[in-house]
Scaffold this active site. Structure first.
Site, short mmCIF file in Angstrom:
data_model
loop_
_atom_site.label_atom_id
_atom_site.label_comp_id
_atom_site.label_asym_id
_atom_site.label_seq_id
_atom_site.Cartn_x
_atom_site.Cartn_y
_atom_site.Cartn_z
N TYR A 109 0.86 -1.20 0.00
CA TYR A 109 0.00 0.00 0.00
C TYR A 109 0.89 1.24 0.00
CZ TYR A 109 -3.23 3.64 1.48
OH TYR A 109 -3.97 4.81 1.54
N GLU A 197 -3.46 7.68 -4.17
CA GLU A 197 -3.47 6.38 -3.48
C GLU A 197 -3.25 5.26 -4.49
OE1 GLU A 197 -6.13 4.49 0.01
OE2 GLU A 197 -7.22 4.71 -1.88
#
Length: 385
Positions: A109, A197
């Site tokens: 992530y 993101e």
């Protein structure tokens, strides 16, 4: 302003940020061409909506043949996709992205945002990427690392080392990470992004880093500097009331209640919403007309509030500092006469030229309920709705 995944990846390519090969279908007639533009042997069909959690909602399908990809794409196009982030109403799928599949060894992530507390760009990373990153943040927050970037230096070797250690990367993967982080930072700053993101950032079986997904938001206040970004706006993904409000420079957010609100100042607007809820009502919107609204702007604000069929009453709460109460009153009267307001209207005015404003309202012949203060106004509108 948000953009779609495929648009973000096209921008990433300009900054040498690694992404998979893909093709877009804007209509059901373009599906077969989009699928054939991808070589396989694995095809990933992705719904393009401005919401996360698509995989959990059935908006991402991985198949092993072009025929299957076409079949899944035709099923997906035009569906109402419900994800944890869309709410129960879901979102209509009107664009698809067909992408080459990847052999994934590990999911990571990575995100980048402007940290308000430090006024710095921050990278947030975790070894535990994938669909359940929210669960990771809630249950094991120590698995997430935040790295702040000094504006005066940009991304340093020390920053890269910290991120690499947090993600467990070394050798060639750390070298790839060095380029990735620096290019992402350059993209973020040059394009005036507010959020970026990548979930997941993957390590492939051939030890390559690839941004498998991409979510990017841009600072609305900086869009005038980026017409190429403004062109990427998809009005179908935005609330029609908010789009209309933006034309008049009104800060508007649609809510689910029945009491429309028009207030000057974001803090006062939030207080107005809170006190409406305190007395058992539900606000239909957040609307800040700002400190220098004109009569025309106030009229436009009323039009937007009344265009929402869920509005059963309106509360106007104005504290005149820069904003003069007589201008607000003129706007209220003009809007009432033009739009034939047929719901209860409660008005609280205070501040600059308040007596002139009240006189305009009193002499207008319009059915307006006056309030002495915010508490009184909230009670009255809740009782009337």
């Amino acid at each position: 302003m948000n953009i779609h995944e495929y648009q973000a990846k096209e921008l990433f390519k300009l900054y040498d940020i690694p992404v998979s090969t893909g093709s877009v279908a804007y209509s059901s007639n373009e599906i077969e061409t989009a699928v054939n533009n991808v070589s396989g042997p694995t095809w990933v069909v992705k719904a393009q909506i401005h919401a996360g959690g698509r995989g959990k909602g059935g908006g991402v399908k991985v198949v092993s043949s072009a025929g299957e990809a076409i079949l899944e794409a035709k099923k997906m196009f035009g569906m109402n996709l419900i994800t944890p982030q869309t709410g129960p109403e879901g979102k209509l799928v009107q664009r698809l992205y067909i992408e080459n599949g990847s052999d994934i060894e590990k999911e990571l992530y990575l995100s980048c945002l402007v940290d308000r507390s430090t006024s710095k760009v921050a990278f947030i990373v975790s070894k535990m990427g994938g669909m359940d990153i929210e669960k990771v943040a809630e249950e094991t927050p120590d698995e997430i690392t935040t790295i702040f970037i000094e504006p005066s230096t940009g991304v340093t070797n020390e920053n890269i080392k910290t991120i690499a250690n947090s993600l467990g990367l070394s050798g060639s993967l750390e070298e790839q990470l060095d380029d990735l982080i620096k290019n992402l930072y350059r993209f973020f700053v040059e394009k005036d992004a507010s959020l970026l993101e990548i979930n997941p950032l993957i390590i492939t079986d051939t030890k390559k880093l690839i941004c498998l997904d991409a979510k990017v938001n841009f600072d609305d206040n900086a869009l005038y500097r980026h017409p190429e970004i403004e062109e990427l706006r998809d009005p179908n993904e935005e609330d029609k009331y908010e789009l209309e409000a933006a034309k008049y420079d009104l800060a508007y957010i649609k809510l689910d209640g029945s009491i429309g609100c028009m207030v000057n100042g974001a803090g006062l607007a939030m207080a107005s919403l809170d006190i409406i809820k305190l007395y058992g009502g539900e606000p239909a919107n957040f609307l800040d007309v700002g400190g220098g609204a004109s009569k025309e702007k106030v009229t436009s604000a009323f039009k937007i509030i009344l265009s929402d069929p869920g509005v059963k009453g309106i509360l106007v709460n104005i504290f005149g500092g820069i904003m003069r109460c007589d201008i607000i009153a003129d706007g209220i009267v003009a809007a009432a006469k033009e739009l034939q307001i047929n719901v209860p209207l409660v008005v609280r005015l205070e501040g600059t030229n308040v007596e002139e404003g009240k006189e305009i309202l009193n002499n207008s012949g319009i059915d307006i309920v006056s309030a002495t203060d915010l508490d009184d106004a909230a009670k009255k509108i809740v009782e009337l709705v």
